[in-house]
Design a protein around this motif. Structure first.
Motif, mmCIF file in Angstrom:
data_model
loop_
_atom_site.group_PDB
_atom_site.id
_atom_site.type_symbol
_atom_site.label_atom_id
_atom_site.label_comp_id
_atom_site.label_asym_id
_atom_site.label_seq_id
_atom_site.Cartn_x
_atom_site.Cartn_y
_atom_site.Cartn_z
ATOM 1 N N UNK A 252 0.842 -1.193 0.000
ATOM 2 C CA UNK A 252 0.000 0.000 0.000
ATOM 3 C C UNK A 252 0.874 1.238 0.000
ATOM 4 N N UNK A 253 0.267 2.332 -0.361
ATOM 5 C CA UNK A 253 0.948 3.621 -0.273
ATOM 6 C C UNK A 253 0.651 4.229 1.094
ATOM 7 N N UNK A 254 1.681 4.743 1.754
ATOM 8 C CA UNK A 254 1.560 5.381 3.061
ATOM 9 C C UNK A 254 2.121 6.795 2.979
ATOM 10 N N UNK A 255 1.392 7.747 3.576
ATOM 11 C CA UNK A 255 1.826 9.147 3.597
ATOM 12 C C UNK A 255 2.261 9.530 5.008
ATOM 13 N N UNK A 256 3.364 10.253 5.080
ATOM 14 C CA UNK A 256 3.880 10.723 6.365
ATOM 15 C C UNK A 256 3.287 12.081 6.700
ATOM 16 N N UNK A 257 3.158 12.350 7.987
ATOM 17 C CA UNK A 257 2.740 13.671 8.462
ATOM 18 C C UNK A 257 3.461 13.950 9.767
ATOM 19 N N UNK A 258 3.599 15.222 10.064
ATOM 20 C CA UNK A 258 4.261 15.604 11.309
ATOM 21 C C UNK A 258 5.484 16.436 11.031
ATOM 22 N N UNK A 259 6.644 15.863 11.189
ATOM 23 C CA UNK A 259 7.893 16.572 10.960
ATOM 24 C C UNK A 259 7.893 17.193 9.561
ATOM 25 N N UNK A 260 8.285 18.462 9.449
ATOM 26 C CA UNK A 260 8.266 19.128 8.145
ATOM 27 C C UNK A 260 9.067 18.402 7.055
ATOM 28 N N UNK B 78 5.352 10.060 0.450
ATOM 29 C CA UNK B 78 4.602 8.821 0.267
ATOM 30 C C UNK B 78 5.580 7.708 -0.113
ATOM 31 N N UNK B 79 5.432 6.564 0.542
ATOM 32 C CA UNK B 79 6.230 5.378 0.224
ATOM 33 C C UNK B 79 5.303 4.182 0.094
ATOM 34 N N UNK C 291 2.488 -0.317 8.301
ATOM 35 C CA UNK C 291 2.950 0.965 8.846
ATOM 36 C C UNK C 291 4.402 0.909 9.312
ATOM 37 N N UNK C 292 4.759 -0.191 9.933
ATOM 38 C CA UNK C 292 6.121 -0.321 10.437
ATOM 39 C C UNK C 292 7.137 -0.240 9.299
ATOM 40 N N UNK C 293 6.866 -0.968 8.235
ATOM 41 C CA UNK C 293 7.770 -0.926 7.084
ATOM 42 C C UNK C 293 7.780 0.468 6.453
ATOM 43 N N UNK C 294 6.627 1.121 6.425
ATOM 44 C CA UNK C 294 6.562 2.477 5.878
ATOM 45 C C UNK C 294 7.430 3.431 6.700
ATOM 46 N N UNK C 295 7.359 3.317 8.022
ATOM 47 C CA UNK C 295 8.196 4.164 8.889
ATOM 48 C C UNK C 295 9.675 3.893 8.651
ATOM 49 N N UNK C 296 10.030 2.625 8.484
ATOM 50 C CA UNK C 296 11.428 2.272 8.220
ATOM 51 C C UNK C 296 11.903 2.878 6.903
ATOM 52 N N UNK C 297 11.084 2.752 5.874
ATOM 53 C CA UNK C 297 11.464 3.291 4.561
ATOM 54 C C UNK C 297 11.613 4.809 4.596
#
Length: 91
Positions: free
Chosen positions: A48-56, A62-63, A68-74
């Motif tokens: 799936x595609x995951x979008x980050x939010x928070x830190x500028x 998007x990765x 979610x864990x793998x998305x955070x790692x990437x």
């Protein structure tokens, strides 16, 4: 949309721009739409595609990942830093 279709659609947008049928902004919008469609339409393989939010630095990135864990790692690897961000699947 598969890779070949995405490339063809990008080529069509570039050609329309070169012929003067569309302006740069329209071409950018078309290409962004093509890429967004390509990134979010995957076979049911768990990716799936995951979008980050928070830190500028991470916000809006998007990765593709299986969870979610793998998305955070990437994202962490892409940004090369210890950042505070969340990831949510794109719908």
């Amino acid at each position: 949309m598969d890779r070949i279709a995405a490339i063809r659609n990008v080529e069509d947008a570039l050609a329309a721009f070169e012929r003067g049928e569309i302006d740069l902004e329209t071409m950018e919008e078309r290409v962004q739409g093509i890429l967004r469609t390509y990134a979010t339409e995957y076979p049911d393989d768990g990716t799936r595609a995951y979008r980050a939010s928070g830190d500028p630095r991470a916000d809006g990135l998007v990765v593709l990942a299986s969870d979610r864990s793998e998305a955070r790692e990437r994202l962490g690897a892409l940004l090369d830093g210890d950042l505070d961000f969340e990831v949510e699947p794109l719908t």
